[in-house]
Scaffold this motif. Sequence first.
Motif, PDB file in Angstrom:
ATOM      1  N   ALA A 109       0.870  -1.186   0.000  1.00  0.00           N
ATOM      2  CA  ALA A 109       0.000   0.000   0.000  1.00  0.00           C
ATOM      3  C   ALA A 109       0.901   1.229   0.000  1.00  0.00           C
ATOM      4  CB  ALA A 109      -0.919  -0.026   1.208  1.00  0.00           C
ATOM      5  N   PRO A 110       1.495   1.535  -1.146  1.00  0.00           N
ATOM      6  CA  PRO A 110       2.642   2.447  -1.180  1.00  0.00           C
ATOM      7  C   PRO A 110       2.328   3.931  -1.050  1.00  0.00           C
ATOM      8  CG  PRO A 110       2.131   1.657  -3.395  1.00  0.00           C
ATOM      9  CD  PRO A 110       1.232   0.906  -2.458  1.00  0.00           C
ATOM     10  N   GLN A 111       1.057   4.312  -0.931  1.00  0.00           N
ATOM     11  CA  GLN A 111       0.752   5.752  -0.891  1.00  0.00           C
ATOM     12  C   GLN A 111       0.373   6.244   0.495  1.00  0.00           C
ATOM     13  OE1 GLN A 111      -2.056   5.236  -4.088  1.00  0.00           O
ATOM     14  NE2 GLN A 111      -0.780   6.399  -5.510  1.00  0.00           N
ATOM     15  N   LEU A 112       0.695   5.446   1.522  1.00  0.00           N
ATOM     16  CA  LEU A 112       0.404   5.863   2.895  1.00  0.00           C
ATOM     17  C   LEU A 112       1.156   7.140   3.260  1.00  0.00           C
ATOM     18  CD1 LEU A 112      -0.731   5.469   5.774  1.00  0.00           C
ATOM     19  CD2 LEU A 112       1.300   4.076   6.248  1.00  0.00           C
ATOM     20  N   THR A 165      -3.652   6.059 -10.460  1.00  0.00           N
ATOM     21  CA  THR A 165      -2.789   4.906 -10.227  1.00  0.00           C
ATOM     22  C   THR A 165      -3.269   3.819 -11.183  1.00  0.00           C
ATOM     23  OG1 THR A 165      -2.498   5.476  -7.898  1.00  0.00           O
ATOM     24  CG2 THR A 165      -2.058   3.187  -8.540  1.00  0.00           C
ATOM     25  N   PRO A 166      -2.375   3.238 -12.003  1.00  0.00           N
ATOM     26  CA  PRO A 166      -2.831   2.316 -13.052  1.00  0.00           C
ATOM     27  C   PRO A 166      -3.663   1.138 -12.551  1.00  0.00           C
ATOM     28  CG  PRO A 166      -0.546   2.941 -13.420  1.00  0.00           C
ATOM     29  CD  PRO A 166      -0.921   3.504 -12.082  1.00  0.00           C
ATOM     30  N   MET A 167      -3.338   0.614 -11.362  1.00  0.00           N
ATOM     31  CA  MET A 167      -4.099  -0.533 -10.863  1.00  0.00           C
ATOM     32  C   MET A 167      -3.822  -0.734  -9.378  1.00  0.00           C
ATOM     33  SD  MET A 167      -6.275  -2.743 -12.064  1.00  0.00           S
ATOM     34  CE  MET A 167      -5.923  -2.598 -13.813  1.00  0.00           C
ATOM     35  N   VAL A 168      -4.881  -0.973  -8.607  1.00  0.00           N
ATOM     36  CA  VAL A 168      -4.739  -1.475  -7.239  1.00  0.00           C
ATOM     37  C   VAL A 168      -5.481  -2.805  -7.178  1.00  0.00           C
ATOM     38  CG1 VAL A 168      -4.489   0.799  -6.184  1.00  0.00           C
ATOM     39  CG2 VAL A 168      -6.769  -0.217  -6.392  1.00  0.00           C
ATOM     40  N   PRO A 169      -5.078  -3.705  -6.270  1.00  0.00           N
ATOM     41  CA  PRO A 169      -5.682  -5.035  -6.244  1.00  0.00           C
ATOM     42  C   PRO A 169      -6.981  -5.089  -5.462  1.00  0.00           C
ATOM     43  CG  PRO A 169      -3.925  -4.909  -4.642  1.00  0.00           C
ATOM     44  CD  PRO A 169      -3.932  -3.589  -5.364  1.00  0.00           C
ATOM     45  N   GLY A 171      -9.241  -5.829  -2.447  1.00  0.00           N
ATOM     46  CA  GLY A 171      -8.921  -5.700  -1.030  1.00  0.00           C
ATOM     47  C   GLY A 171      -8.117  -4.469  -0.686  1.00  0.00           C
ATOM     48  N   ALA A 172      -7.815  -3.619  -1.678  1.00  0.00           N
ATOM     49  CA  ALA A 172      -7.081  -2.387  -1.410  1.00  0.00           C
ATOM     50  C   ALA A 172      -7.955  -1.424  -0.626  1.00  0.00           C
ATOM     51  CB  ALA A 172      -6.630  -1.753  -2.716  1.00  0.00           C
ATOM     52  N   LEU A 173      -7.360  -0.802   0.398  1.00  0.00           N
ATOM     53  CA  LEU A 173      -8.033   0.238   1.171  1.00  0.00           C
ATOM     54  C   LEU A 173      -7.458   1.573   0.728  1.00  0.00           C
ATOM     55  CD1 LEU A 173     -10.035   0.794   3.541  1.00  0.00           C
ATOM     56  CD2 LEU A 173      -8.025   0.829   5.043  1.00  0.00           C
ATOM     57  N   VAL A 174      -8.310   2.420   0.161  1.00  0.00           N
ATOM     58  CA  VAL A 174      -7.840   3.681  -0.402  1.00  0.00           C
ATOM     59  C   VAL A 174      -8.544   4.838   0.296  1.00  0.00           C
ATOM     60  CG1 VAL A 174      -7.315   2.590  -2.615  1.00  0.00           C
ATOM     61  CG2 VAL A 174      -9.536   3.671  -2.277  1.00  0.00           C
ATOM     62  N   LEU A 175      -7.961   6.039   0.180  1.00  0.00           N
ATOM     63  CA  LEU A 175      -8.374   7.167   1.004  1.00  0.00           C
ATOM     64  C   LEU A 175      -8.433   8.447   0.196  1.00  0.00           C
ATOM     65  CD1 LEU A 175      -8.686   8.678   3.799  1.00  0.00           C
ATOM     66  CD2 LEU A 175      -6.180   8.665   3.913  1.00  0.00           C
ATOM     67  N   ALA A 176      -9.500   9.227   0.410  1.00  0.00           N
ATOM     68  CA  ALA A 176      -9.630  10.596  -0.107  1.00  0.00           C
ATOM     69  C   ALA A 176     -10.897  11.203   0.481  1.00  0.00           C
ATOM     70  CB  ALA A 176      -9.677  10.626  -1.633  1.00  0.00           C
ATOM     71  N   ILE A 177     -10.954  12.521   0.491  1.00  0.00           N
ATOM     72  CA  ILE A 177     -12.123  13.307   0.897  1.00  0.00           C
ATOM     73  C   ILE A 177     -12.862  12.725   2.106  1.00  0.00           C
ATOM     74  CG2 ILE A 177     -12.444  14.520  -1.279  1.00  0.00           C
ATOM     75  CD1 ILE A 177     -14.515  12.486  -2.125  1.00  0.00           C
ATOM     76  N   SER A 178     -12.090  12.420   3.167  1.00  0.00           N
ATOM     77  CA  SER A 178     -12.633  11.946   4.450  1.00  0.00           C
ATOM     78  C   SER A 178     -13.406  10.638   4.332  1.00  0.00           C
ATOM     79  CB  SER A 178     -13.527  13.014   5.097  1.00  0.00           C
ATOM     80  OG  SER A 178     -12.763  14.145   5.448  1.00  0.00           O
ATOM     81  N   GLN A 179     -13.040   9.814   3.351  1.00  0.00           N
ATOM     82  CA  GLN A 179     -13.674   8.513   3.192  1.00  0.00           C
ATOM     83  C   GLN A 179     -12.622   7.477   2.814  1.00  0.00           C
ATOM     84  OE1 GLN A 179     -17.309   8.444   0.688  1.00  0.00           O
ATOM     85  NE2 GLN A 179     -17.218  10.670   0.759  1.00  0.00           N
ATOM     86  N   PHE A 180     -12.937   6.220   3.141  1.00  0.00           N
ATOM     87  CA  PHE A 180     -12.257   5.050   2.596  1.00  0.00           C
ATOM     88  C   PHE A 180     -13.102   4.488   1.456  1.00  0.00           C
ATOM     89  CE2 PHE A 180     -10.588   3.955   7.061  1.00  0.00           C
ATOM     90  CZ  PHE A 180      -9.287   4.335   6.783  1.00  0.00           C
ATOM     91  N   SER A 184     -13.415  -3.877  -4.451  1.00  0.00           N
ATOM     92  CA  SER A 184     -13.950  -5.223  -4.632  1.00  0.00           C
ATOM     93  C   SER A 184     -13.305  -5.960  -5.793  1.00  0.00           C
ATOM     94  CB  SER A 184     -15.462  -5.164  -4.842  1.00  0.00           C
ATOM     95  OG  SER A 184     -15.780  -4.440  -6.019  1.00  0.00           O
ATOM     96  N   GLY A 185     -12.410  -5.307  -6.504  1.00  0.00           N
ATOM     97  CA  GLY A 185     -11.694  -5.950  -7.599  1.00  0.00           C
ATOM     98  C   GLY A 185     -10.571  -5.050  -8.076  1.00  0.00           C
ATOM     99  N   PRO A 186      -9.655  -5.598  -8.855  1.00  0.00           N
ATOM    100  CA  PRO A 186      -8.551  -4.782  -9.368  1.00  0.00           C
ATOM    101  C   PRO A 186      -9.079  -3.658 -10.258  1.00  0.00           C
ATOM    102  CG  PRO A 186      -8.161  -7.136  -9.737  1.00  0.00           C
ATOM    103  CD  PRO A 186      -9.582  -6.993  -9.316  1.00  0.00           C
ATOM    104  N   THR A 187      -8.568  -2.456 -10.048  1.00  0.00           N
ATOM    105  CA  THR A 187      -9.057  -1.321 -10.833  1.00  0.00           C
ATOM    106  C   THR A 187      -8.085  -0.154 -10.753  1.00  0.00           C
ATOM    107  OG1 THR A 187     -10.973   0.146 -11.159  1.00  0.00           O
ATOM    108  CG2 THR A 187     -10.352  -0.353  -8.908  1.00  0.00           C
ATOM    109  N   PRO A 188      -8.052   0.723 -11.762  1.00  0.00           N
ATOM    110  CA  PRO A 188      -7.337   1.999 -11.624  1.00  0.00           C
ATOM    111  C   PRO A 188      -8.072   2.880 -10.616  1.00  0.00           C
ATOM    112  CG  PRO A 188      -7.827   1.494 -13.932  1.00  0.00           C
ATOM    113  CD  PRO A 188      -8.631   0.549 -13.102  1.00  0.00           C
ATOM    114  N   THR A 189      -7.354   3.819 -10.011  1.00  0.00           N
ATOM    115  CA  THR A 189      -8.012   4.715  -9.055  1.00  0.00           C
ATOM    116  C   THR A 189      -7.238   6.014  -8.907  1.00  0.00           C
ATOM    117  OG1 THR A 189      -8.835   4.946  -6.786  1.00  0.00           O
ATOM    118  CG2 THR A 189      -6.782   3.731  -7.064  1.00  0.00           C
ATOM    119  N   GLY A 190      -7.952   7.059  -8.556  1.00  0.00           N
ATOM    120  CA  GLY A 190      -7.336   8.326  -8.210  1.00  0.00           C
ATOM    121  C   GLY A 190      -7.278   8.534  -6.707  1.00  0.00           C
TER     122      GLY A 190
END
Length: 249
Positions: A109-112, A165-169, A171-180, A184-190
Amino acid sequence: MTLTLSYPMVRNVGFDGVLVTFAETMSDPANRAALSFRAEVERLDLDGVLETSATLGSAYLRLDPARVTHADMAGTLKELLKTRDWYNTPLPSGRKLWRVPTVYGTDLAPQLEDAAQAAGLSPTEAVRRLSHSKVRVLTIGFAPGQPYLGPLGPEFNIPRLQDLTPMVPEGALVLAISQFVLFSGPTPTGWRHIGQTAFRCFRPDMTETFTLAPGDELLFEPVSRDDLERIRANNDDGLGGATFQEITP
């Protein structure tokens, strides 16, 4: 001239939908109202309602136009809205509190560190605050079973990334705008990838394909990478080592 909108608001959506909106933007009271109102509509089993869903601050109803008109349903919903203060109504029963083993940071989870810096915190303090934040499933969307979780503290009201980010797997927990968001599947994300779990939000091989429900609560508890690898090796149920208990009113 400035138009002032009055909430809650009942509006038609297309040929067979009605939307009950509790606020212009997401807030804890508006989300509570949306979840509770939707649960009450389900409990009443209103004639002509085929299905319902809840968003961050609204409840949606899909109608059978052969059984009920938009006008009649709008009248019913407006009367139901008058029966209580929905913004201060307790959340629906039947919810669960989940404790989800999570690796924060590392190469998983390299963007902590980037997220912590944006929040004005050290990585250690960010993990402490995030892992002690009990968040609610505000809504499910974007992908099957995928929850938006919050609200987090105001320090985590950090913007999305400018580049994807081109792809996260899964089960990835991601963060922005006061939310997680728990993917549920591999996908690109901002959103910033700050934690990794073995939790599967979407389990098409199970009777309950969506693991979480709106209103459920989660704690993402820190574990080591070795712990997560052991969990992954014994994850037949797809819960990734997570446990849950029923939330009593």
